[in-house]
Design a protein around this motif. Structure first.
Motif: not given
Length: 235
Positions: A8-12, A49-53, A63-64
């Motif tokens: 999963f690319p998001i894990t990078r 994991h905090l995703v700062d929107i 993320f996408l």
């Protein structure tokens, strides 16, 4: 098909320290806390994991790749269906998935199950979007708009939705009766936000209600709800 978490690319961008746990990508918004409250309530092991929107982190390629709609929350379960890593977005879908995985907060009785999901959809399709518009036009950029008809429209719709919830809770402790469920988890954060963060308590005449405030109090008194409302910690 993705076969391991590292695929999963998001894990990078958000590397897991505990790859054997459910990975939660979120922020403590009314939608985000649905997932964190549910995870706290069920006791399923997870890593957040905090995703700062506010910095558009939910619109980064990483993320996408998990949620093309660019919204939190999203999860990856390393032990998904068939034992394979499984990614999921949309808070309502996440609640149903975690309920099924844990065997909690969603009745095994078929009719009750669908009735519970119906109330989750009621929140997703009505309460969330309409309350969010009240927030926009009452507290955020929309408050500068001179024409107050949009605010009035959404306030009236919010009041109507609260009246539906008020009626449903007549004689019930929880949306589904005696049993706390994902219908409550889905809705608590939005009602709380409307009267606190969105500063619309008086606008929607919240204190004229009886059942909804009592239900909100019961929900907020749950330790897992209190914890979930603060997860992940804002930086």
């Amino acid at each position: 098909m993705t076969s391991q978490l590292s695929d999963f690319p998001i894990t990078r961008r958000w590397p897991p320290k505990h790859p054997d746990r459910i990975q939660l990508y979120s922020l403590p918004t009314p939608n985000g806390v649905k997932a964190s409250i549910m995870l706290e309530e069920t006791g399923l092991p997870y890593e957040v994991h905090l995703v700062d929107i506010t910095s558009n982190e939910s619109h980064t390629p990483e993320f996408l790749s998990l949620n093309p709609n660019g919204k939190i929350p999203a999860i990856i379960d390393p032990d998904g269906p068939g034992g394979k890593p499984f990614g999921l977005f949309e808070s309502g879908a996440i609640l149903i998935y975690l309920a099924d995985k844990s065997g909690q907060f969603l009745s095994k009785d078929e009719a009750t199950r669908y009735e519970t999901i119906q109330w989750v959809f009621f929140q997703n399709a009505g309460i969330g979007p309409m309350f969010g518009q009240v927030g926009f036009f009452n507290k955020f950029a929309g408050k500068e708009i001179e024409d107050k008809r949009p605010l009035k429209r959404y306030v009236n719709e919010a009041k109507r939705l609260l009246a539906v919830l008020e009626g449903r809770l007549e004689g019930r402790n929880w949306i589904m009766g005696d049993d706390y469920s994902i219908a409550d988890i889905s809705t608590l954060g939005w009602v709380r936000n409307l009267i606190t963060f969105y500063e619309a308590r008086d606008l929607v005449e919240f204190d004229t209600l009886k059942n909804v405030p009592a239900w909100l109090g019961r929900g907020l008194a749950r330790p897992a709800v209190q914890r979930g409302l603060e997860i992940p910690k804002r930086g």
